[in-house]
Motif scaffolding. Structure first.
Motif, short mmCIF file in Angstrom:
data_model
loop_
_atom_site.label_atom_id
_atom_site.label_comp_id
_atom_site.label_asym_id
_atom_site.label_seq_id
_atom_site.Cartn_x
_atom_site.Cartn_y
_atom_site.Cartn_z
N ARG A 123 0.92 -1.20 -0.12
CA ARG A 123 0.14 -0.12 0.07
C ARG A 123 0.83 1.39 -0.12
O ARG A 123 1.75 1.48 0.79
CB ARG A 123 -1.02 0.03 1.28
CG ARG A 123 -1.87 -1.16 1.35
CD ARG A 123 -2.82 -0.71 2.57
NE ARG A 123 -2.28 -0.58 3.63
CZ ARG A 123 -2.16 0.29 4.53
NH1 ARG A 123 -2.42 1.44 4.13
NH2 ARG A 123 -1.19 0.03 5.75
N ASP A 124 0.51 2.24 -0.88
CA ASP A 124 1.14 3.48 -0.87
C ASP A 124 0.27 4.30 0.41
O ASP A 124 -0.97 4.54 0.18
CB ASP A 124 0.94 4.22 -1.98
CG ASP A 124 1.79 5.48 -2.11
OD1 ASP A 124 1.50 6.08 -1.13
OD2 ASP A 124 2.05 5.91 -3.10
N LYS A 125 0.90 4.73 1.29
CA LYS A 125 0.03 5.30 2.39
C LYS A 125 -0.31 6.74 2.18
O LYS A 125 -1.43 7.06 2.62
CB LYS A 125 0.86 4.97 3.70
CG LYS A 125 0.94 3.66 4.07
CD LYS A 125 2.12 3.32 5.39
CE LYS A 125 1.64 3.90 6.49
NZ LYS A 125 2.53 3.64 7.65
N MET A 130 -3.73 0.98 -3.60
CA MET A 130 -3.21 -0.44 -3.35
C MET A 130 -2.22 -0.41 -4.57
O MET A 130 -2.47 -0.48 -5.72
CB MET A 130 -4.32 -1.48 -3.43
CG MET A 130 -3.65 -2.79 -3.11
SD MET A 130 -3.06 -3.09 -1.45
CE MET A 130 -4.41 -2.90 -0.49
N LEU A 131 -0.78 -0.83 -4.35
CA LEU A 131 0.17 -1.06 -5.39
C LEU A 131 0.17 -2.48 -5.98
O LEU A 131 0.45 -2.69 -7.02
CB LEU A 131 1.51 -0.49 -5.05
CG LEU A 131 1.55 0.89 -4.53
CD1 LEU A 131 3.22 1.34 -4.17
CD2 LEU A 131 1.12 1.91 -5.75
N ILE A 132 0.12 -3.34 -4.97
CA ILE A 132 0.19 -4.68 -5.00
C ILE A 132 -0.71 -5.69 -4.48
O ILE A 132 -0.93 -5.36 -3.06
CB ILE A 132 1.65 -5.43 -4.95
CG1 ILE A 132 2.92 -4.91 -5.93
CG2 ILE A 132 1.78 -7.09 -5.23
CD1 ILE A 132 4.17 -5.01 -5.62
N VAL A 170 9.45 -11.66 -3.08
CA VAL A 170 8.68 -10.19 -2.97
C VAL A 170 9.30 -9.09 -2.98
O VAL A 170 9.03 -8.20 -3.87
CB VAL A 170 8.14 -10.18 -1.35
CG1 VAL A 170 7.60 -8.89 -1.22
CG2 VAL A 170 7.04 -11.35 -1.15
N VAL A 171 10.58 -9.14 -2.81
CA VAL A 171 11.92 -8.02 -3.07
C VAL A 171 11.79 -7.92 -4.71
O VAL A 171 11.70 -6.68 -5.21
CB VAL A 171 13.07 -8.36 -2.43
CG1 VAL A 171 14.08 -7.37 -3.19
CG2 VAL A 171 13.17 -8.06 -1.11
N SER A 172 12.03 -8.88 -5.56
CA SER A 172 11.71 -8.84 -6.80
C SER A 172 10.49 -8.30 -7.46
O SER A 172 10.39 -7.18 -8.26
CB SER A 172 11.95 -10.15 -7.44
OG SER A 172 11.95 -10.17 -8.76
N LEU A 173 9.31 -8.62 -6.95
CA LEU A 173 8.18 -8.12 -7.19
C LEU A 173 7.82 -6.72 -6.90
O LEU A 173 7.43 -5.99 -7.91
CB LEU A 173 6.70 -9.03 -6.66
CG LEU A 173 5.26 -8.59 -6.69
CD1 LEU A 173 5.25 -8.86 -8.12
CD2 LEU A 173 4.60 -9.31 -5.94
N VAL A 174 8.02 -6.30 -5.71
CA VAL A 174 8.15 -4.83 -5.34
C VAL A 174 9.13 -4.09 -6.05
O VAL A 174 8.50 -2.93 -6.52
CB VAL A 174 8.34 -4.45 -3.95
CG1 VAL A 174 8.44 -3.26 -3.41
CG2 VAL A 174 7.21 -5.45 -3.07
N LEU A 175 10.56 -4.34 -6.15
CA LEU A 175 11.19 -3.52 -6.63
C LEU A 175 11.75 -3.41 -7.96
O LEU A 175 12.19 -2.65 -8.56
CB LEU A 175 12.56 -3.63 -5.90
CG LEU A 175 12.52 -3.39 -4.34
CD1 LEU A 175 14.02 -3.48 -3.71
CD2 LEU A 175 11.96 -1.94 -4.18
#
Length: 178
Positions: A123-125, A130-132, A170-175
């Motif tokens: 989440r972008d606060k 919701m980003l993912i 998750v790091v790969s997915l997010v970044l």
């Protein structure tokens, strides 16, 4: 005279090479430093403890520790415990499954596969967006030993491997967006 001419030529070639590199380097970025556009201006991430809806004790904490460690080692986002982080990564461990995948001649289980299904939300606060919102599945295998204690150690090690694998995904997915 010839030496002075050669030095001048070398200096000119160096300056020419330097100017070509500088002009061509406008879009250059080191691998691992670029981020998806939705993370523009994002510097901090909070990672609260993953909710564990499975019957496997301690799994939520193990995944959370692995996740925080992976983001810390990556270094592109600062991990923050505060509520004022730019984005929040939340996770729910939904399923923990042991599936027998190897048997001996007496038809006894010799090898299990650990499968963990997790719901990831980023989440972008600030923008309240919701980003993912995605389900991920991680798995690994472990050997059964005649010793109950050794089998338990193997299972714990497999749980840690699943946590590490999930954190890498998750790091790969997010970044990196995949």
């Amino acid at each position: 005279m010839i030496r002075a001419l050669l030095r001048t030529i070398h200096k000119f070639r160096f300056v020419l090479l330097l100017s070509v590199l500088l002009s061509a380097g406008c879009d250059y970025g080191l691998e691992g430093t670029l981020r998806p556009k939705y993370l523009k201006g994002v510097h901090t991430i909070s990672i609260p403890t993953f909710e564990n809806q499975t019957n496997e004790p301690g799994l939520g904490l193990a995944v959370t520790i692995a996740m925080r460690g992976r983001f810390l080692r990556d270094g592109r986002l600062r991990v923050s415990d505060s509520s004022d982080a730019d984005i929040a990564l939340e996770g729910v461990l939904r399923e923990y499954r042991l599936s027998p995948i190897g048997f001996n001649r007496a038809d006894r289980v010799q090898r299990y596969r650990v499968v963990v299904r997790t719901r990831i939300r980023l989440r972008d606060k600030e923008r309240k967006k919701m980003l993912i919102d995605q389900d991920l599945e991680s798995y690994t295998d472990f050997e059964v030993s005649p010793s109950i204690a050794q089998s338990d150690t193997n299972r714990s090690s497999a749980n840690q491997q699943v946590a590490d694998s999930l954190s890498k995904d998750v790091v790969s997915l997010v970044l990196e967006g995949f």
